[in-house]
Write an enzyme that holds these catalytic residues in place. Structure first.
Site, short mmCIF file in Angstrom:
data_model
loop_
_atom_site.label_atom_id
_atom_site.label_comp_id
_atom_site.label_asym_id
_atom_site.label_seq_id
_atom_site.Cartn_x
_atom_site.Cartn_y
_atom_site.Cartn_z
N HIS A 282 0.83 -1.20 0.00
CA HIS A 282 0.00 0.00 0.00
C HIS A 282 0.87 1.25 0.00
CE1 HIS A 282 -3.66 -2.16 0.29
NE2 HIS A 282 -3.52 -2.57 1.54
N CYS A 331 0.11 2.29 -5.11
CA CYS A 331 -0.76 3.37 -5.58
C CYS A 331 -0.16 4.73 -5.28
CB CYS A 331 -2.14 3.25 -4.92
SG CYS A 331 -3.10 1.86 -5.56
#
Length: 658
Positions: A282, A331
């Site tokens: 993440h 991301c």
């Protein structure tokens, strides 16, 4: 003047003994120099310093002569006693090098400091070849030139000259610079020799070493888990090893552990080294900074709970690496744009830095299950091209083109490449260690520490059964122990083996939703073991790890089922010895007797995404920034968007764009 007998005179002369002569120096302009002499005698002594032109140095009547060096000059000191006897010290030279940027370290002690290094060049046959080297030092350094690793015994000055270059003079040149304090080496300088009008291709770039740190985070405490980082890190580590990289690969790190691992990685970098940092997990972007989310990061995202990518690159550049590469399969959605950005002091442009982003700004990166294998889409194509002997940016361009043709992420994900390459450097460039053996040895010691496995051992039980225990590393913080029954006892049958560890470790491979691909890593590590024990999160280990072996067998005479146990202390294997987890922080739970089969992912963590039946489905590689985690739909891929809209209608529209 009183007349002394010659014998007494000679005795007086001998009684002035210089016990320490001044030392020559080679320093930059305006450097503060101190020349010292020490002498002993039966009578008081006086001193006077002179220059080469026999001129007294004004006010220089002490044992120490201190001044700011402006020009190269010779000095000598005369030592007198009260009987008008005198002796002279050795002549010393203060050599002054006038260079633009001396760059002396703040705590310089006189060790050789190279300020001019030889440069690669192309020379036509018959022309003069000249290579220069210059270094500061106290005492002045000695020079020794080498060609292709062989010492040129007649080339011992700071300048190497060959009046008529010939084919035999081509090769790689470097210079050893040394004094009594230390030895330093220049970077290799390639010299090409050719005929008139011949084209001379540029020399192939080389690395003095290659070091890579790979981190994959998947089991998050406060964010949805991921599937792909395990295989992504494992496969990329194997490919980088084929390219000659020293690889440290780690799974599931807290912020403290990530920072400690990065500190160790930075310490391994040096001038001429290729450094590569890869992260899968993440992440997000804020105010132009990219942040990596550790497994213990709370909600919502805060920079102080994450790791700033630009800070990592800044530290890599400070080590003057020949190539610094950061590859991020994460991301880059924007969050908290109103917060103050991380304070990172910009460095002077050094070049040869490369960022490879899995996706562009304010966009997501996806992972998929393709043929039963979970992978990040970016890493999938990266692994396809990374072994190519091409400029690293060209490799990333091929990755970008392949990902752009992938219809699963069309309009959702696009690779972004940023770089300051000033040379055609490739991850496949050869390693040339000549002249860098000392630094290489230091890195080798550190790297071996993080990759050292326990030795294979054969245990002999009272009943006569012999069990062999061996070990294999899946990652630098994940190890598997294998038990194989090598010999049965004279009165035993139906032998089985079970392994336990103290302290026990959490098995990240056995959590709910994990695909069978993770267990396949074990099958690649050993042939048909009787029992295996996966040992994870070794970076948390604070004490020696003990493997307990339980042997179960049936006694042929009594027909009773019996058990014998043995144990072996394997110390702190792999990265456990690197102290990434400081004392006083979370330790591995001490659950006596826990085995591999009973150690699953903590139920308090959000579960990893379930891989659904059907074709490849993309999943975003970022976490929810809200406390609520939306359940997975059985017929659609989930996108856990930190900016998830509460409106169910808009949510359905978003899903349909996948």
């Amino acid at each position: 003047m009183t007349e002394y007998p010659s014998k007494i005179f000679r005795m007086m002369i001998r009684d002035i003994v210089i016990v320490r002569h001044p030392v020559s120096v080679c320093v930059p302009v305006n450097y503060k120099v101190t020349l010292s002499v020490r002498a002993e005698s039966i009578s008081p002594l006086s001193y006077q310093w002179f220059t080469a032109d026999e001129q007294e140095v004004s006010g220089a009547a002490q044992t120490d002569l201190t001044f700011r060096a402006q020009n190269s000059q010779l000095y000598v000191c005369r030592v007198n006693d009260e009987f008008c006897n005198c002796v002279f010290s050795d002549w010393v030279k203060v050599k002054v090098l006038d260079v633009d940027k001396p760059g002396l370290p703040a705590q310089w002690q006189g060790e050789p400091h190279i300020v001019i290094a030889p440069k690669p060049q192309t020379v036509r046959q018959g022309e003069k070849l000249t290579l220069c080297c210059a270094a500061f030092g106290i005492p002045p350094p000695h020079y020794q030139w080498y060609r292709n690793g062989q010492a040129l015994l007649d080339k011992t000055s700071n300048m190497l000259q060959i009046d008529h270059a010939a084919e035999e003079h081509k090769g790689s040149y470097l210079c050893s610079v040394s004094n009594v304090l230390e030895e330093r080496w220049t970077e290799p300088a390639d010299v090409a020799i050719g005929k008139d009008k011949e084209y001379f291709p540029p020399s192939t770039p080389t690395a003095t070493d290659k070091v890579a740190l790979l981190i994959g985070n998947l089991n998050y405490c406060h964010h949805p888990g991921l599937m792909a980082p395990t295989m992504d890190v494992h496969e990329l580590a194997n490919l980088l090893q084929q390219l000659g990289f020293r690889v440290v690969s780690l799974l599931d790190l807290t912020r403290e552990e990530m920072q400690a691992a990065i500190d160790k990685f930075i310490h391994l970098l040096d001038k001429g080294v290729y450094g590569l940092f890869y992260y899968a997990g993440h992440g997000y972007e804020r105010s132009g900074r990219n942040y990596l989310v550790p497994v213990d990061a709370p909600q919502p995202y805060r920079p102080e709970n994450c790791v700033c990518v630009q800070r990592v690159m800044s530290r890599m550049q400070q080590r003057r690496t020949a190539l610094s590469v950061i590859l991020l399969d994460t991301c880059r959605k924007w969050y908290n744009q109103d917060c103050i950005a991380s304070d990172i002091k910009p460095l002077e442009p050094s070049g040869n830095t490369v960022y490879g982003y899995a996706t562009c700004e304010d966009a997501e990166a996806f992972e998929v299950q393709d043929g039963g294998k979970s992978t990040g889409i970016f890493t999938k194509y990266l692994n396809k091209h990374i072994l190519r002997c091409e400029k690293v940016t060209h490799v990333l361009e091929q990755v970008s083109e392949d990902l752009g043709r992938d219809r699963l992420v069309t309009g959702k994900q696009a690779v972004e490449i940023k770089h300051t390459l000033k040379e055609p450097r490739s991850l496949a460039d050869p390693v040339r260690t000549t002249g860098h053996t000392r630094e290489l040895h230091r890195r080798d010691v550190c790297w071996r520490q993080a990759n050292e496995l326990p030795r294979k051992k054969r245990l002999v039980f009272t009943c006569g059964v012999e069990v062999e225990i061996s070990f294999s590393a899946l990652f630098s913080n994940v190890m598997v122990a294998f038990a194989i029954v090598k010999a049965t006892g004279p009165r035993t049958q139906d032998c089985t083996v079970a392994l336990r560890s103290t302290p026990s470790t959490e098995d990240i491979f056995s959590g709910p939703g994990r695909s069978e691909e993770m267990d396949s890593l074990l099958l690649m590590s050993s042939d048909n073991p009787d029992c295996t024990l996966r040992l994870c999160a070794l970076q948390k280990l604070q004490e020696s790890l003990v493997i307990k072996v339980d042997l179960h067998y049936t006694h042929m005479d009594s027909k009773l089922r019996l058990t014998e146990s043995k144990q072996m202390d394997i110390g702190k294997p792999l990265v456990a010895s690197c102290k990434l987890n400081h004392a006083g922080t979370a330790k591995i739970p001490r659950q006596e007797g826990a085995s591999a089969q009973s150690m699953g992912v903590s139920s308090s963590r959000p579960p990893p995404r379930q891989i659904l039946a059907g074709p490849c489905r993309p999943f975003t590689r970022k976490a929810d920034c809200a406390a609520k985690v939306t359940a997975v739909r059985s017929n659609e891929p989930e996108e856990n968007d930190e900016t998830e809209l509460q409106d169910s209608t808009l949510k359905e529209k978003e899903r349909k764009r996948h």
